[in-house]
Scaffold this motif. Structure first.
Motif, PDB file in Angstrom:
ATOM      1  N   PHE A 128       0.790  -1.056   0.056  1.00 23.74           N
ATOM      2  CA  PHE A 128       0.089   0.167   0.069  1.00 23.74           C
ATOM      3  C   PHE A 128       0.870   1.269   0.015  1.00 23.74           C
ATOM      4  O   PHE A 128       0.491   2.248  -0.726  1.00 23.74           O
ATOM      5  CB  PHE A 128      -0.822  -0.076   1.234  1.00 23.74           C
ATOM      6  CG  PHE A 128      -1.892   1.099   1.188  1.00 23.74           C
ATOM      7  CD1 PHE A 128      -2.617   1.690   0.249  1.00 23.74           C
ATOM      8  CD2 PHE A 128      -2.100   1.742   2.681  1.00 23.74           C
ATOM      9  CE1 PHE A 128      -3.339   2.813   0.466  1.00 23.74           C
ATOM     10  CE2 PHE A 128      -2.853   2.861   2.758  1.00 23.74           C
ATOM     11  CZ  PHE A 128      -3.484   3.399   1.670  1.00 23.74           C
ATOM     12  N   GLY A 132      -0.116   2.180  -3.433  1.00 25.10           N
ATOM     13  CA  GLY A 132      -1.319   2.662  -3.399  1.00 25.10           C
ATOM     14  C   GLY A 132      -2.663   1.662  -3.510  1.00 25.10           C
ATOM     15  O   GLY A 132      -2.375   0.647  -2.883  1.00 25.10           O
ATOM     16  N   TRP A 133      -3.763   2.578  -3.638  1.00 23.84           N
ATOM     17  CA  TRP A 133      -5.147   1.875  -3.373  1.00 23.84           C
ATOM     18  C   TRP A 133      -5.349   0.582  -3.873  1.00 23.84           C
ATOM     19  O   TRP A 133      -6.083  -0.417  -3.555  1.00 23.84           O
ATOM     20  CB  TRP A 133      -6.147   2.683  -3.738  1.00 23.84           C
ATOM     21  CG  TRP A 133      -7.497   2.520  -3.023  1.00 23.84           C
ATOM     22  CD1 TRP A 133      -8.450   1.933  -3.516  1.00 23.84           C
ATOM     23  CD2 TRP A 133      -7.630   2.853  -1.689  1.00 23.84           C
ATOM     24  NE1 TRP A 133      -9.481   1.880  -2.445  1.00 23.84           N
ATOM     25  CE2 TRP A 133      -9.094   2.348  -1.421  1.00 23.84           C
ATOM     26  CE3 TRP A 133      -7.023   3.406  -0.694  1.00 23.84           C
ATOM     27  CZ2 TRP A 133      -9.672   2.477  -0.237  1.00 23.84           C
ATOM     28  CZ3 TRP A 133      -7.522   3.732   0.705  1.00 23.84           C
ATOM     29  CH2 TRP A 133      -8.930   3.177   0.966  1.00 23.84           C
ATOM     30  N   ARG A 136      -5.362  -3.225  -2.419  1.00 27.46           N
ATOM     31  CA  ARG A 136      -6.294  -4.027  -1.579  1.00 27.46           C
ATOM     32  C   ARG A 136      -6.794  -5.178  -2.261  1.00 27.46           C
ATOM     33  O   ARG A 136      -7.226  -5.929  -1.526  1.00 27.46           O
ATOM     34  CB  ARG A 136      -7.320  -2.973  -1.301  1.00 27.46           C
ATOM     35  CG  ARG A 136      -8.282  -2.622  -2.644  1.00 27.46           C
ATOM     36  CD  ARG A 136      -9.051  -1.329  -2.435  1.00 27.46           C
ATOM     37  NE  ARG A 136     -10.099  -1.399  -1.428  1.00 27.46           N
ATOM     38  CZ  ARG A 136     -11.260  -1.798  -1.427  1.00 27.46           C
ATOM     39  NH1 ARG A 136     -11.993  -2.343  -2.825  1.00 27.46           N
ATOM     40  NH2 ARG A 136     -12.055  -2.076  -0.391  1.00 27.46           N
TER      41      ARG A 136
END
Length: 342
Positions: A128, A132-133, A136
Motif C-alpha cells: 500500500f 497505493g489503493w 487492496r
C-alpha cells in the motif's frame, strides 16, 4: 563503645540495566553493578566480586570459574539456555528463573501476529505504501475463526495462547508436548507430524535443548499443511533455517513470523532479511512495558530470597540447595524490603 559493624551490602551484577523500580528495591540493601563494557571478558571481570548475578544475556560457559563469591544466579526471564546450569550446580550456586513473568506478553504477541499473517497485513502494508489503493485486491487473507491452531510446547505460554485463540475465534487446538501432562480439554494432543499436517497456524513454545534444536526441519516442513503460517517466539535454533526458506520458496508455507534467531542479533546480510513472506521482530515478544517491570521486580525478589537463605519460588537446581544453606549458615542477608506489587 565498640563500633557497630557495617551491614553487608551484597554486590549484585546484572548483565544489563533493570527496570528503575527494581533497581530502587535492590538498592535498599544491595549494590547494583553493571559490566563496564559489552562482551564476555567484561562480564567475567565484573563477576569476580559479585555475590549474585541477574541474567539478561547469554553467559559464557566458564562464568562460574570467574565468580568465586557468587551465591545466586537468577534468570531475568524464562529460558535457561542463557545459563550454564550444570556448571552453576557444580559451583554450588542456586539458579532460579521466572516461568510466568512474560507469559501474557508473549501470548498477546502470538495472537496479534497470527492475525497479521492470516490476513497478509504485513505484505499489504508495504504494498500500500509503495503502490497505493490498488494493493487492496492483491492480498486476500483467511479468517482464524474455525481454523486449526497447532501449539508445539504446551507449557504456560502455549496454554495461554491456546486459551486465547480458542475463546476469541473458536479455533480447534492441537498440541504437541512429550513432557506435558493434564492438558486442558481444549487441547488435543497429537504427534508432531500430524500437527504440522493439519494446523493452519503453528506456534512454537519449546525451550532450546539438545532434543529440540532443529526439530522443525525439512522432513517436518515437507508435510506442513499448504498455506499454513508459522510463528516462533521461543528460540531461534528450533527451526532449521534452510528448510524454512525452502518451504517458503516452494509455497508450502504462506508466511512466518520470527521473533528469535540463532545467532542474536541477526547479522546483516542474513537471508531472512528483506523477505516479504517473513515478519521479523528483534526478540521483543515478551518485552511489553508491564512484563519488563514484572521480570525485573521478580528477578530482584528471587535474588533477595536466595541471599536471605530463603528458597526461591522457581529453583532450577534444587540438588544444591541444602549444601548452599550449610555453606553460608549464619551469613545471610538480613530481612529487608519486599516489593508490594508485581
Amino acid at each position: 563503645m565498640p563500633e557497630t559493624p557495617t551491614p553487608w551490602r551484597p554486590q549484585v551484577l546484572a548483565t544489563s540495566a533493570l527496570h528503575p523500580d527494581a533497581e530502587a528495591l535492590l538498592g535498599e540493601c544491595c549494590q547494583l553493578v553493571l559490566p563496564a563494557a559489552p562482551g564476555d571478558d567484561a562480564l567475567r571481570q565484573a563477576a569476580a566480586g559479585a555475590d549474585a548475578l541477574i541474567v539478561r544475556a547469554k553467559l559464557p560457559d566458564d562464568i562460574f570459574d570467574h565468580a568465586p563469591a557468587l551465591r545466586a544466579c537468577v534468570r531475568h526471564g524464562v529460558g535457561l539456555d542463557f545459563i550454564p546450569v550444570e556448571a552453576a550446580t557444580r559451583a554450588g550456586v542456586p539458579v532460579a528463573n521466572l516461568p510466568a513473568a512474560n507469559r501474557q506478553s508473549v501470548a498477546e504477541y502470538v495472537v496479534a501476529v497470527a492475525g497479521l499473517l492470516a490476513r497478509d497485513l504485513h505484505r499489504l502494508a508495504i504494498d500500500f505504501q509503495a503502490q497505493g489503493w490498488a494493493s487492496r485486491v492483491r492480498h486476500p487473507g483467511f479468517e482464524l475463526a474455525g481454523r486449526t491452531l497447532g501449539v508445539v510446547g504446551c507449557g504456560g505460554i502455549g496454554r495461554a495462547v491456546a486459551q486465547a485463540m480458542h475463546c476469541a475465534f473458536g479455533m480447534r487446538v492441537l498440541g504437541h508436548d512429550p513432557h506435558a501432562s493434564d492438558l486442558p480439554a481444549i487441547i488435543t494432543p497429537v504427534p508432531l507430524a500430524q500437527l504440522f499436517a493439519e494446523a493452519d497456524v503453528i506456534t512454537l513454545h519449546m525451550p532450546s535443548t539438545p532434543e529440540t534444536r532443529g526439530v522443525v526441519d525439512a522432513a517436518l516442513l515437507a508435510g506442513v499443511k499448504p498455506g499454513a503460517v508459522l510463528i516462533n517466539a521461543a528460540r531461534g535454533d528450533l527451526i532449521h533455517e534452510a528448510a524454512l526458506l525452502q518451504a517458503l520458496d516452494g509455497g508450502r508455507l504462506r508466511a512466518a513470523a520470527l521473533d528469535v534467531f540463532e545467532p542474536e542479533p541477526l547479522p546483516s546480510g542474513h537471508p531472512f532479511l528483506g523477505r516479504p513472506d517473513l515478519f521479523l521482530t528483534p526478540h521483543i515478544a515478551g518485552g511489553s512495558e508491564e512484563s519488563g517491570r514484572r521480570m525485573s521486580m521478580e528477578a530482584v525478589e528471587e535474588t533477595l530470597r536466595i541471599l536471605r537463605g530463603q528458597a526461591p519460588l522457581a529453583l532450577v537446581n534444587a540438588t544444591c540447595w541444602d549444601g548452599y544453606l550449610k555453606r553460608h549458615d549464619g551469613g545471610f542477608l538480613a530481612a529487608g524490603p519486599q516489593a508490594t506489587d508485581a
